[in-house]
Design an enzyme around this catalytic site. Sequence first.
Site, mmCIF file in Angstrom:
data_model
loop_
_atom_site.group_PDB
_atom_site.id
_atom_site.type_symbol
_atom_site.label_atom_id
_atom_site.label_comp_id
_atom_site.label_asym_id
_atom_site.label_seq_id
_atom_site.Cartn_x
_atom_site.Cartn_y
_atom_site.Cartn_z
ATOM 1 N N SER A 15 -44.437 28.836 22.482
ATOM 2 C CA SER A 15 -43.633 29.312 23.610
ATOM 3 C C SER A 15 -42.448 30.158 23.162
ATOM 4 O O SER A 15 -41.826 29.877 22.141
ATOM 5 C CB SER A 15 -43.114 28.123 24.404
ATOM 6 O OG SER A 15 -44.170 27.282 24.798
ATOM 7 N N VAL A 53 -42.073 25.362 20.163
ATOM 8 C CA VAL A 53 -41.167 26.503 20.182
ATOM 9 C C VAL A 53 -41.581 27.536 19.145
ATOM 10 O O VAL A 53 -41.767 27.221 17.972
ATOM 11 C CB VAL A 53 -39.717 26.049 19.904
ATOM 12 C CG1 VAL A 53 -38.757 27.209 20.061
ATOM 13 C CG2 VAL A 53 -39.337 24.902 20.829
ATOM 14 N N CYS A 54 -41.689 28.798 19.569
ATOM 15 C CA CYS A 54 -42.221 29.843 18.690
ATOM 16 C C CYS A 54 -41.398 30.029 17.426
ATOM 17 O O CYS A 54 -41.951 30.172 16.349
ATOM 18 C CB CYS A 54 -42.296 31.172 19.440
ATOM 19 S SG CYS A 54 -42.772 32.566 18.393
ATOM 20 N N PHE A 55 -40.081 30.047 17.534
ATOM 21 C CA PHE A 55 -39.254 30.395 16.378
ATOM 22 C C PHE A 55 -39.021 29.203 15.450
ATOM 23 O O PHE A 55 -38.181 29.255 14.566
ATOM 24 C CB PHE A 55 -37.921 30.982 16.847
ATOM 25 C CG PHE A 55 -38.028 32.419 17.253
ATOM 26 C CD1 PHE A 55 -37.614 33.442 16.418
ATOM 27 C CD2 PHE A 55 -38.579 32.765 18.476
ATOM 28 C CE1 PHE A 55 -37.727 34.776 16.794
ATOM 29 C CE2 PHE A 55 -38.702 34.093 18.855
ATOM 30 C CZ PHE A 55 -38.275 35.099 18.012
ATOM 31 N N LYS A 112 -36.119 33.202 10.288
ATOM 32 C CA LYS A 112 -37.010 34.059 11.067
ATOM 33 C C LYS A 112 -36.231 34.819 12.133
ATOM 34 O O LYS A 112 -35.404 34.245 12.836
ATOM 35 C CB LYS A 112 -38.083 33.167 11.716
ATOM 36 C CG LYS A 112 -39.078 33.872 12.610
ATOM 37 C CD LYS A 112 -40.142 32.869 13.036
ATOM 38 C CE LYS A 112 -41.090 33.445 14.056
ATOM 39 N NZ LYS A 112 -42.166 32.507 14.403
#
Length: 278
Positions: free
Chosen positions: A82, A149-151, A165
């Site tokens: 996400s 969570v994507c990050f 990142k």
Amino acid sequence: MEKEQWYYINSGECSPSYNMALDECLLNWQSAGAMPATIRFYEWEVPTLSIGYFQRVEKEIDMEEVEKRGFGFVRRQTGGRSVLHDRELTYSVIVSENHPKMPKTVTEAYRVISQGLLEGFRALGLNAYFAVPKTEQEREDLKNPRSAVCFDAPSWYEIVVEGRKIAGSAQTRQRGVILQHGSIPLEIDLDTLYDLFLFPNERLKERMKSMFSSKAVAINELTDQTFTIEQLIEAFRVGFEKGMEIELVPYELTGEQREEVERLAKEKYESEEWNYRK
């Protein structure tokens, strides 16, 4: 020697459904031979949580919180985790799998496309470099992310500054076409971000939130200068031209193309069947 020309679309702020529909239409038009390779920049009319193709809403997302805040919500056709799209520039790259610049493997195609991102960050004065997992444990961590969570962690060839990142990307291959799109955040509101996800308990939520700060960063945290979206657009336009050795030619959708995008947005990306699929 003349550089290859790719289309360049800056579509500005659009609705969540329109953003995802336009990316899909660009893939379809590329597959049909109706458009050359294309790079697109876009923004979001409202802060929007996008989820990956394989994610399960009921297990991972606090939809009550998303709706209470008036945020947008949409499922991507790409995988990954996400992303809260807010105060960011989003990019997409649409190119044939058979393009001479494109390697056959997903990982190596990431590397080629992300060279444009790398040059964009460098144009902003940031010391960016590729994330390449060095140990077996790091490679295993990529296969088994700890959160939705994507990050939360960098993937192969995603961009890192000072060990953290700074851009999140996802890729799909359909109908002989590569679609890679991703998020380049100016700022990240951690409290808001983590309020949108479901956790077994508050302690785990706080632990994951504190770990996030050590793994991910937004552009404006890294410099004394406060960049604008307009500055990002120019830096990454130049970055993609340099990194991929191409010339970007501005393109405006025709009325017929816009109608096709709007139809797909309504029929697919605004539907509960797509967004809440099991």
